[in-house]
Design an enzyme around this catalytic site. Structure first.
Site, PDB file in Angstrom:
ATOM      1  N   ARG A  62       0.838  -1.216   0.000  1.00 48.89           N
ATOM      2  CA  ARG A  62       0.000   0.000   0.000  1.00 48.89           C
ATOM      3  C   ARG A  62       0.868   1.260   0.000  1.00 48.89           C
ATOM      4  O   ARG A  62       0.578   2.235   0.697  1.00 48.89           O
ATOM      5  CB  ARG A  62      -0.929   0.042   1.232  1.00 48.89           C
ATOM      6  CG  ARG A  62      -1.978  -1.026   1.272  1.00 48.89           C
ATOM      7  CD  ARG A  62      -2.979  -0.920   0.139  1.00 48.89           C
ATOM      8  NE  ARG A  62      -4.047  -1.868   0.320  1.00 48.89           N
ATOM      9  CZ  ARG A  62      -3.946  -3.170   0.040  1.00 48.89           C
ATOM     10  NH1 ARG A  62      -2.837  -3.655  -0.465  1.00 48.89           N
ATOM     11  NH2 ARG A  62      -4.969  -3.977   0.254  1.00 48.89           N
ATOM     12  N   SER A  64     -10.059  -0.282   3.558  1.00 50.35           N
ATOM     13  CA  SER A  64      -9.303  -0.467   4.811  1.00 50.35           C
ATOM     14  C   SER A  64      -8.789   0.880   5.280  1.00 50.35           C
ATOM     15  O   SER A  64      -8.154   1.605   4.509  1.00 50.35           O
ATOM     16  CB  SER A  64      -8.116  -1.398   4.592  1.00 50.35           C
ATOM     17  OG  SER A  64      -8.543  -2.672   4.212  1.00 50.35           O
ATOM     18  N   GLU A  81      -4.146   4.321   6.431  1.00 53.14           N
ATOM     19  CA  GLU A  81      -3.855   3.984   5.034  1.00 53.14           C
ATOM     20  C   GLU A  81      -4.273   5.071   4.036  1.00 53.14           C
ATOM     21  O   GLU A  81      -3.482   5.439   3.173  1.00 53.14           O
ATOM     22  CB  GLU A  81      -4.495   2.625   4.718  1.00 53.14           C
ATOM     23  CG  GLU A  81      -3.866   1.918   3.531  1.00 53.14           C
ATOM     24  CD  GLU A  81      -4.479   2.381   2.248  1.00 53.14           C
ATOM     25  OE1 GLU A  81      -3.757   2.941   1.412  1.00 53.14           O
ATOM     26  OE2 GLU A  81      -5.696   2.219   2.088  1.00 53.14           O
TER      27      GLU A  81
HETATM   28  N1  EPU Z   1     -10.711 -10.154  10.991  1.00 57.33           N
HETATM   29  C1  EPU Z   1     -11.426 -10.171  12.148  1.00 57.33           C
HETATM   30  N2  EPU Z   1     -12.396  -9.232  12.328  1.00 57.33           N
HETATM   31  C2  EPU Z   1     -12.653  -8.285  11.434  1.00 57.33           C
HETATM   32  C3  EPU Z   1     -11.936  -8.262  10.235  1.00 57.33           C
HETATM   33  C4  EPU Z   1     -10.952  -9.200  10.038  1.00 57.33           C
HETATM   34  O1  EPU Z   1     -11.227 -11.029  13.005  1.00 57.33           O
HETATM   35  O2  EPU Z   1     -13.542  -7.471  11.687  1.00 57.33           O
HETATM   36  C5  EPU Z   1      -9.673 -11.182  10.771  1.00 57.33           C
HETATM   37  C6  EPU Z   1     -10.236 -12.467  10.206  1.00 57.33           C
HETATM   38  O3  EPU Z   1      -9.545 -13.537  10.751  1.00 57.33           O
HETATM   39  C7  EPU Z   1      -9.896 -12.380   8.736  1.00 57.33           C
HETATM   40  C8  EPU Z   1      -8.578 -11.622   8.766  1.00 57.33           C
HETATM   41  O4  EPU Z   1      -8.712 -10.714   9.860  1.00 57.33           O
HETATM   42  O5  EPU Z   1      -9.763 -13.637   8.176  1.00 57.33           O
HETATM   43  C9  EPU Z   1      -8.269 -10.878   7.499  1.00 57.33           C
HETATM   44  O6  EPU Z   1      -9.411 -10.131   7.081  1.00 57.33           O
HETATM   45  P1  EPU Z   1      -9.713  -9.908   5.532  1.00 57.33           P
HETATM   46  O7  EPU Z   1      -9.574 -11.171   4.789  1.00 57.33           O
HETATM   47  O8  EPU Z   1     -11.006  -9.181   5.422  1.00 57.33           O
HETATM   48  O9  EPU Z   1      -8.516  -9.006   5.038  1.00 57.33           O
HETATM   49  P2  EPU Z   1      -7.778  -7.760   5.702  1.00 57.33           P
HETATM   50  O10 EPU Z   1      -6.391  -8.179   6.068  1.00 57.33           O
HETATM   51  O11 EPU Z   1      -8.612  -7.162   6.760  1.00 57.33           O
HETATM   52  C10 EPU Z   1      -6.702  -6.915   3.486  1.00 57.33           C
HETATM   53  C11 EPU Z   1      -6.616  -5.645   2.701  1.00 57.33           C
HETATM   54  C12 EPU Z   1      -7.904  -5.430   1.916  1.00 57.33           C
HETATM   55  C13 EPU Z   1      -8.092  -6.604   0.980  1.00 57.33           C
HETATM   56  C14 EPU Z   1      -8.131  -7.886   1.808  1.00 57.33           C
HETATM   57  C15 EPU Z   1      -8.133  -9.104   0.927  1.00 57.33           C
HETATM   58  C16 EPU Z   1      -5.151  -4.147   3.861  1.00 57.33           C
HETATM   59  C17 EPU Z   1      -5.006  -2.902   4.693  1.00 57.33           C
HETATM   60  N3  EPU Z   1      -6.372  -4.509   3.569  1.00 57.33           N
HETATM   61  O12 EPU Z   1      -7.716  -6.753   4.466  1.00 57.33           O
HETATM   62  O13 EPU Z   1      -7.713  -4.269   1.122  1.00 57.33           O
HETATM   63  O14 EPU Z   1      -9.274  -6.485   0.224  1.00 57.33           O
HETATM   64  O15 EPU Z   1      -6.935  -8.001   2.630  1.00 57.33           O
HETATM   65  O16 EPU Z   1      -6.881  -9.254   0.331  1.00 57.33           O
HETATM   66  O17 EPU Z   1      -4.127  -4.736   3.488  1.00 57.33           O
HETATM   67  C18 EPU Z   1      -8.009  -1.891   1.131  1.00 57.33           C
HETATM   68  O18 EPU Z   1      -6.779  -1.792   1.077  1.00 57.33           O
HETATM   69  O19 EPU Z   1      -8.742  -0.875   1.142  1.00 57.33           O
HETATM   70  C19 EPU Z   1      -8.611  -3.207   1.209  1.00 57.33           C
HETATM   71  C20 EPU Z   1      -9.923  -3.373   1.337  1.00 57.33           C
END
Ligand code: EPU
Length: 338
Positions: free
Chosen positions: A166, A238, A334
């Site tokens: 990012r 995010s 971010e």
């Molecule tokens: N989780 C929770 N509670 C929550 C949210 C997440 O426990 O409320 C835990 C869960 O275990 C889940 C894990 O966190 O499996 C990861 O969550 P998720 O798969 O939704 O992905 P993320 O790490 O929260 C990142 C990116 C997203 C992208 C997704 C999928 C960043 C900052 N965000 O989110 O990107 O879509 O992975 O690859 O790296 C963005 O940058 O705007 C964005 C949406």
């Protein structure tokens, strides 16, 4: 070239958080020539400039006392093809998701994991958009930009963009200095699916094929289920980066918090799921004024109606304090704050 200079311009429709702020002036930039002409335009000489694509990665905290430059440069075409890859160029103002769908319709897979990301093609390199196991930088060839102060046209290759998680040159030393006008992507003909990400793998279970279109559909379904539609509930995706901590810090954290969700990094560090950290602090669904933590994905802050950028920042700071106090981890914002 004489461009129309708009005055007291509402930015409500130009930021996905839906903050009701205004710019002293605005100009629509629909061509490279228009971008080049800005540096010689006496009407805006010395005035702060803000380049806006889809407005999906900014927090506008108040009225902007300058000129908002709304990028609308259109066009998408295959510019070269060899035995190994297609090179595809798109204007900075093209909608990202529509562009991804178009590449697939042309039979050129590779960007499908990045389906449904809000914003424009020109904004994609700035934060090196990424999702579901793919970062834009991996499919990137070069971009063209105009230096705002001089009107000079400059090309950036992948190294010059300094892509990170990012992150890029355009969020650091290059911040505010350039208008990206077009981006060239390299899509290899030897396509390999990226379907390991747990949510995507699950969504693909019922699918009869695993082609690029199936992955595109799976990503769209996962995003629709988890992430709020900004046209209904304002947000900027995010709100924090997933923090990367040392192996040592991770071991200490894991001992105290065995449930911590993390991804091992190639260099031995660990990337923590910030959504999990925020969720554990009890923030999901809670808020301050019109600003709230999304009830299905704690990493996303939303405008549930009438929120200001200042309220969103206040909420973000409260979350940062709680996460630091409980986990000793600092969350980095971010989106770009203006
Ligand atoms: N989780 C929770 N509670 C929550 C949210 C997440 O426990 O409320 C835990 C869960 O275990 C889940 C894990 O966190 O499996 C990861 O969550 P998720 O798969 O939704 O992905 P993320 O790490 O929260 C990142 C990116 C997203 C992208 C997704 C999928 C960043 C900052 N965000 O989110 O990107 O879509 O992975 O690859 O790296 C963005 O940058 O705007 C964005 C949406």
């Amino acid at each position: 070239m004489s461009l129309q200079l708009l005055t007291d311009f509402p930015l409500l429709a130009h930021n996905t958080f839906g903050f009701d702020v205004r710019a002293r002036h605005a100009m629509r930039i629909d061509s490279v020539d228009a971008a080049v002409a800005l540096a010689r335009d006496e009407r805006i000489a010395g005035i702060p400039q803000l380049v806006l694509g889809g407005g999906s990665n900014v927090v506008l905290t108040r009225d902007f006392d300058g000129v908002a430059l709304i990028v609308g440069i259109a066009g998408k075409r295959v510019i070269a093809e060899d035995a190994d890859a297609w090179l595809i160029e798109a204007g900075a103002g093209e909608n990202w998701h529509a562009f991804v769908a178009w590449t697939l319709a042309q039979g050129m897979p590779g960007l499908e994991n990045l389906a449904l990301i809000p914003g424009t093609v020109g904004a994609a390199p700035i934060q090196n958009i990424g999702a579901y196991g793919l970062e834009m930088g991996e499919c990137f060839e070069r971009l063209s930009a105009v230096e705002l102060a001089t009107g000079e046209r400059v090309d950036f290759d992948r190294a010059a963009c300094a892509f990170g998680y990012r992150d890029s040159f355009f969020k650091r030393a290059g911040r505010g200095r350039f208008m990206i006008t077009s981006v060239v992507f390299r899509l290899p003909k030897a396509w390999t699916p990226r379907a390991d990400y747990a949510d995507v793998a699950r969504a693909l279970e019922g699918a009869s094929t695993r082609d690029a279109q199936a992955i595109f559909d799976a990503v769209v379904a996962v995003r629709r289920a988890k992430l709020p539609d900004w046209t209904v509930l304002g947000n900027a995706g995010s709100f924090f980066k997933n923090p990367v901590v040392s192996a040592q810090a991770f071991a200490a954290l894991k001992a105290r918090e065995p449930g911590v969700v993390s991804y091992a990094q190639a260099d031995g560090q660990a990337k923590l799921a910030a959504g999990w950290l925020i969720d554990q602090c009890g923030w999901k669904g809670r808020g301050i004024g019109g600003a709230a933590v999304h009830d299905r994905q704690a990493l996303v802050l939303v405008n549930r109606g009438g929120a200001t950028g200042a309220q969103v920042l206040e909420l973000a700071e409260a979350i940062q304090r709680d996460v630091l106090a409980r986990f000793d981890v600092e969350l980095e914002m971010e989106p770009v704050r203006v």
